[in-house]
Design an enzyme around this catalytic site. Structure first.
Site, PDB file in Angstrom:
ATOM      1  N   ASP A 191      16.013   3.210  67.202  1.00 42.69           N
ATOM      2  CA  ASP A 191      16.788   1.966  67.078  1.00 42.69           C
ATOM      3  C   ASP A 191      16.649   1.330  68.429  1.00 42.69           C
ATOM      4  O   ASP A 191      17.135   2.060  69.278  1.00 42.69           O
ATOM      5  CB  ASP A 191      18.377   2.266  66.691  1.00 42.69           C
ATOM      6  CG  ASP A 191      19.229   1.252  67.010  1.00 42.69           C
ATOM      7  OD1 ASP A 191      18.765   0.049  67.210  1.00 42.69           O
ATOM      8  OD2 ASP A 191      20.323   1.408  66.898  1.00 42.69           O
ATOM      9  N   GLY A 197       4.652  12.348  77.943  1.00 41.22           N
ATOM     10  CA  GLY A 197       3.794  13.011  77.175  1.00 41.22           C
ATOM     11  C   GLY A 197       4.210  13.417  75.726  1.00 41.22           C
ATOM     12  O   GLY A 197       3.212  13.639  74.682  1.00 41.22           O
ATOM     13  N   TYR A 203      27.677   9.734  74.297  1.00 41.09           N
ATOM     14  CA  TYR A 203      27.314   9.002  73.243  1.00 41.09           C
ATOM     15  C   TYR A 203      26.190   7.674  73.488  1.00 41.09           C
ATOM     16  O   TYR A 203      26.425   7.124  74.302  1.00 41.09           O
ATOM     17  CB  TYR A 203      28.714   8.147  72.550  1.00 41.09           C
ATOM     18  CG  TYR A 203      28.163   7.521  71.470  1.00 41.09           C
ATOM     19  CD1 TYR A 203      28.073   8.117  70.270  1.00 41.09           C
ATOM     20  CD2 TYR A 203      28.212   5.927  71.111  1.00 41.09           C
ATOM     21  CE1 TYR A 203      27.639   7.695  69.022  1.00 41.09           C
ATOM     22  CE2 TYR A 203      27.391   5.329  70.061  1.00 41.09           C
ATOM     23  CZ  TYR A 203      27.499   6.147  69.050  1.00 41.09           C
ATOM     24  OH  TYR A 203      27.161   5.680  67.672  1.00 41.09           O
ATOM     25  N   ASP A 259      20.486   6.303  57.623  1.00 35.28           N
ATOM     26  CA  ASP A 259      21.273   5.630  58.887  1.00 35.28           C
ATOM     27  C   ASP A 259      22.686   5.732  58.680  1.00 35.28           C
ATOM     28  O   ASP A 259      23.252   6.165  57.808  1.00 35.28           O
ATOM     29  CB  ASP A 259      21.068   4.029  58.825  1.00 35.28           C
ATOM     30  CG  ASP A 259      21.509   3.432  60.014  1.00 35.28           C
ATOM     31  OD1 ASP A 259      21.151   3.731  61.139  1.00 35.28           O
ATOM     32  OD2 ASP A 259      21.735   2.230  59.921  1.00 35.28           O
ATOM     33  N   LYS A 260      23.072   5.813  59.982  1.00 30.65           N
ATOM     34  CA  LYS A 260      24.692   6.101  60.447  1.00 30.65           C
ATOM     35  C   LYS A 260      24.984   7.727  60.004  1.00 30.65           C
ATOM     36  O   LYS A 260      26.213   7.711  59.372  1.00 30.65           O
ATOM     37  CB  LYS A 260      25.426   5.285  59.500  1.00 30.65           C
ATOM     38  CG  LYS A 260      25.190   3.587  59.810  1.00 30.65           C
ATOM     39  CD  LYS A 260      25.473   3.600  61.051  1.00 30.65           C
ATOM     40  CE  LYS A 260      25.181   1.940  61.786  1.00 30.65           C
ATOM     41  NZ  LYS A 260      24.078   1.641  62.063  1.00 30.65           N
ATOM     42  N   ASP A 279      20.485   9.088  63.235  1.00 35.40           N
ATOM     43  CA  ASP A 279      19.653   8.730  61.837  1.00 35.40           C
ATOM     44  C   ASP A 279      18.493   9.322  61.841  1.00 35.40           C
ATOM     45  O   ASP A 279      17.357   8.788  61.954  1.00 35.40           O
ATOM     46  CB  ASP A 279      19.477   7.021  62.294  1.00 35.40           C
ATOM     47  CG  ASP A 279      20.768   6.368  62.558  1.00 35.40           C
ATOM     48  OD1 ASP A 279      22.094   6.962  62.215  1.00 35.40           O
ATOM     49  OD2 ASP A 279      21.144   5.547  63.421  1.00 35.40           O
ATOM     50  N   LYS A 296      23.796   6.765  67.008  1.00 33.66           N
ATOM     51  CA  LYS A 296      23.971   8.099  66.275  1.00 33.66           C
ATOM     52  C   LYS A 296      22.398   8.157  66.043  1.00 33.66           C
ATOM     53  O   LYS A 296      21.277   7.501  66.207  1.00 33.66           O
ATOM     54  CB  LYS A 296      24.308   7.697  64.802  1.00 33.66           C
ATOM     55  CG  LYS A 296      25.029   8.771  64.009  1.00 33.66           C
ATOM     56  CD  LYS A 296      26.177   9.588  64.873  1.00 33.66           C
ATOM     57  CE  LYS A 296      26.346  11.162  64.069  1.00 33.66           C
ATOM     58  NZ  LYS A 296      26.935  11.875  64.910  1.00 33.66           N
TER      59      LYS A 296
END
Ligand code: F6R
Ligand code: MG
Ligand code: MG
Length: 368
Positions: A13, A105, A230, A133-134, A235, A233
């Site tokens: 993302d 690398g 955080y 996703d999520k 995903d 996420k």
């Protein structure tokens, strides 16, 4: 049997449109341009540029094996270039999953999710590439158990002689950075003790016991464990081979007829149903969700990705989608209460330390 080829799925993302719900076409265009160049200059045999929600996935075939520095560098630099476009277009959280300033690398541990397998292509090689996703990497545990260990899901485990010997499950402990193999069906009870805790124990690989042929691979990155805070996420992605002594395509899809509960959704801090959707319905919007999964079907031919077929674009998954919407309503009505909200230790966002600090002196200790 053909030559060895590697299928690599690397996703990140690097900017959302709008918020965390989708990817702007300009970013997808840049990713595609890079993939085309890589195919033209011979790095890749073939590719499919895909997405789910705010994540871009590079689905690639090549002859460089897993963990190839060239392939990983190409993916990293592609996500860097796409991030530049994301910044130019003011996309949300541009560069979110690129946790490091410089490539070292291998993209593992640097943010992007990776699932790769090197295979000797069979005469006909059906593969299914799932993107979610999520949610988090452990989201595949339930489905993989059903596909490769549950005879009520997979008839072939009982009636196909080449699958009857069962499968080995390689499970990673994401907290302690160690792995273990459980041989199924003999050890299904032991396996379930671990994979029933998907925030920590994640199925990474599955191999057929009779000949050690690989059946599935997932991405196991947990961004928060990498970054220590955080950062979005995880995903996850998953690749499953099908047919001829492996679960049939329909057996691989069958677990998603039930929208089982996964962790993720809003702020990576809520449980919700994993909804199977078509490639055109991959944009989580309600409460930044609900979590969703898309599936691309390919036939490989000399490394060429013949496809994709949009596997969940089928009315036979409508009921699962409907059930997911009902489960979403049910869960949402709990608001900030568990089990909709995750337990404290699994939440990706929390104000608890700050609030605890503020009210600490007001706690009276020694209460029975
Ligand atoms: C979940 C997710 C979103 C964000 C939420 C808040 O994986 O990405 O639900 O957590 O939209 O985002 P920020 O904190 O960026 O405003
Ligand atoms: Mg995002
Ligand atoms: Mg995402």
């Amino acid at each position: 049997m053909g030559e060895k080829i590697t299928l690599s799925v690397i996703k990140a993302d690097v900017g959302g449109y709008v918020g965390h719900s989708d990817v702007h076409p300009a970013l997808l265009h840049k990713a595609e341009e890079r993939l085309k160049e890589a195919k033209a200059n011979g790095l890749l045999i073939d590719f499919c540029r895909s997405k789910v929600g705010d994540d871009i996935a590079l689905i690639m075939t090549h002859k460089h094996g897993v963990d190839s520095v060239d392939i990983h560098r190409f993916a990293w630099e592609t996500f860097e270039k796409v991030t530049e476009v994301a910044k130019e277009y003011g996309q949300y959280a541009a560069g979110q999953d690129l946790l490091s300033d410089a490539f070292s690398g291998n993209v593992k541990g640097m943010g992007p999710g990776v699932a790769e397998m090197e295979i000797e292509e069979r005469v006909s090689e059906p593969v299914l590439v799932f993107l979610a996703d999520k949610t988090e990497p452990g989201a595949w545990n339930y489905a993989l158990y059903k596909i490769f260990a549950d005879p009520f899901n997979t008839a072939g485990l009982v009636i196909d002689p080449s699958m009857h010997g069962g499968f080995d499950f390689e499970v990673h402990d994401l907290f302690e950075k160690r792995k273990i193999i459980f041989s199924c069906p003999d050890e299904i009870y032991d396996l379930l003790v671990f994979i029933g805790a998907p925030s920590r124990f994640v199925i990474k690989h599955i191999f057929r016991r009779s000949d050690n042929e690989i059946g599935a691979v997932t991405s196991t990155q947990r961004l928060s464990l990498i970054a220590g805070k955080y950062v979005g996420k995880d995903d996850p992605v998953m690749v499953v081979r099908a047919q001829s002594g492996l679960p049939a395509v329909g057996e691989v899809l069958e677990p998603f007829s039930f929208p089982y509960t996964v962790a993720g959704w809003m702020r990576g801090s809520h449980h919700g149903p994993l909804m199977p959707v078509s490639l055109k319905e991959d944009t989580p919007s309600r409460f930044d969700g609900p979590p969703r999964v898309v599936c691309h079907g390919f036939q490989l031919k000399d490394g060429r990705l013949i496809g994709p077929r949009d596997m969940f674009r089928d009315p036979s998954f409508d009921k699962s989608r409907q059930m997911a919407l009902e489960a979403a309503d049910y869960m949402r009505r709990h608001g900030p209460f568990e089990p909709h909200r995750l337990p404290l230790e699994d939440m990706e966002y929390t104000t608890m330390p700050a609030i605890m600090e503020k009210v600490k002196s007001r706690f009276k200790v020694g209460v029975d």
